[in-house]
Design a protein around this motif. Structure first.
Motif, PDB file in Angstrom:
ATOM      1  N   TYR A   1      -2.133   6.272   1.334  1.00  0.00           N
ATOM      2  CA  TYR A   1      -1.833   4.860   1.088  1.00  0.00           C
ATOM      3  C   TYR A   1      -1.543   4.696  -0.398  1.00  0.00           C
ATOM      4  N   SER A   2      -1.052   3.544  -0.781  1.00  0.00           N
ATOM      5  CA  SER A   2      -0.717   3.334  -2.191  1.00  0.00           C
ATOM      6  C   SER A   2      -1.961   3.332  -3.079  1.00  0.00           C
ATOM      7  N   ASP A   3      -3.096   2.877  -2.536  1.00  0.00           N
ATOM      8  CA  ASP A   3      -4.298   2.777  -3.365  1.00  0.00           C
ATOM      9  C   ASP A   3      -5.400   3.770  -3.005  1.00  0.00           C
TER      10      ASP A   3
END
Length: 139
Positions: free
Chosen positions: A43-45
């Protein structure tokens, strides 16, 4: 129901079409003759990883990588926090080893549920995760 199906039902993110990048990478393998399911998602984070030999997600741990600066240089520090499930030292050591091995750069949310936490089993899991991760970056 397989772990991948469960994770697809839990996500609120758009399920990609064939032309888009696949959200999850998964594999079922035998490690020392024990069926093992591994699911990897970026995921992006954060990064999510599920490793199970019981067809259940098991303990959830969050691992964060920080850096400590000193006159002698910079050292990486891995903080392991049990979110829920067993608080055994074996799970924490295995999860930290996997986080180091895959060189996390963002928090790692790991669900780990192994029948044996011996070094050979954890190394075999690491090899499979690294392979899944390389396939994830190729897509």
């Amino acid at each position: 129901m397989e772990l991948l199906d469960i994770m697809k039902n839990l996500t609120i993110k758009h399920i990609p079409t064939e032309s888009e990048q696949q959200l999850f990478k998964s594999i079922a393998a035998d490690i020392d003759d024990v069926p093992t399911e591994i699911v990897y998602a970026e995921y992006s984070d954060k990064t999510m990883l599920i490793i199970s030999q019981y067809q259940k997600i098991g303990s959830m741990l969050m691992i964060q990588k920080d850096q400590v600066h000193s006159p002698l240089g910079t050292n990486d520090i891995y903080t392991t926090k049990v979110i829920f499930g067993a608080t055994g030292e074996e799970q924490q050591v295995a999860a930290r080893y996997l986080a180091e091995a895959i060189k996390i750069t963002k928090p790692l949310c790991i669900f780990i549920n192994l029948k044996s936490y011996d070094i050979e089993t954890v190394k075999a899991c690491k090899d499979i995760v690294l392979d899944l991760r390389s396939k994830s970056t190729e897509s």
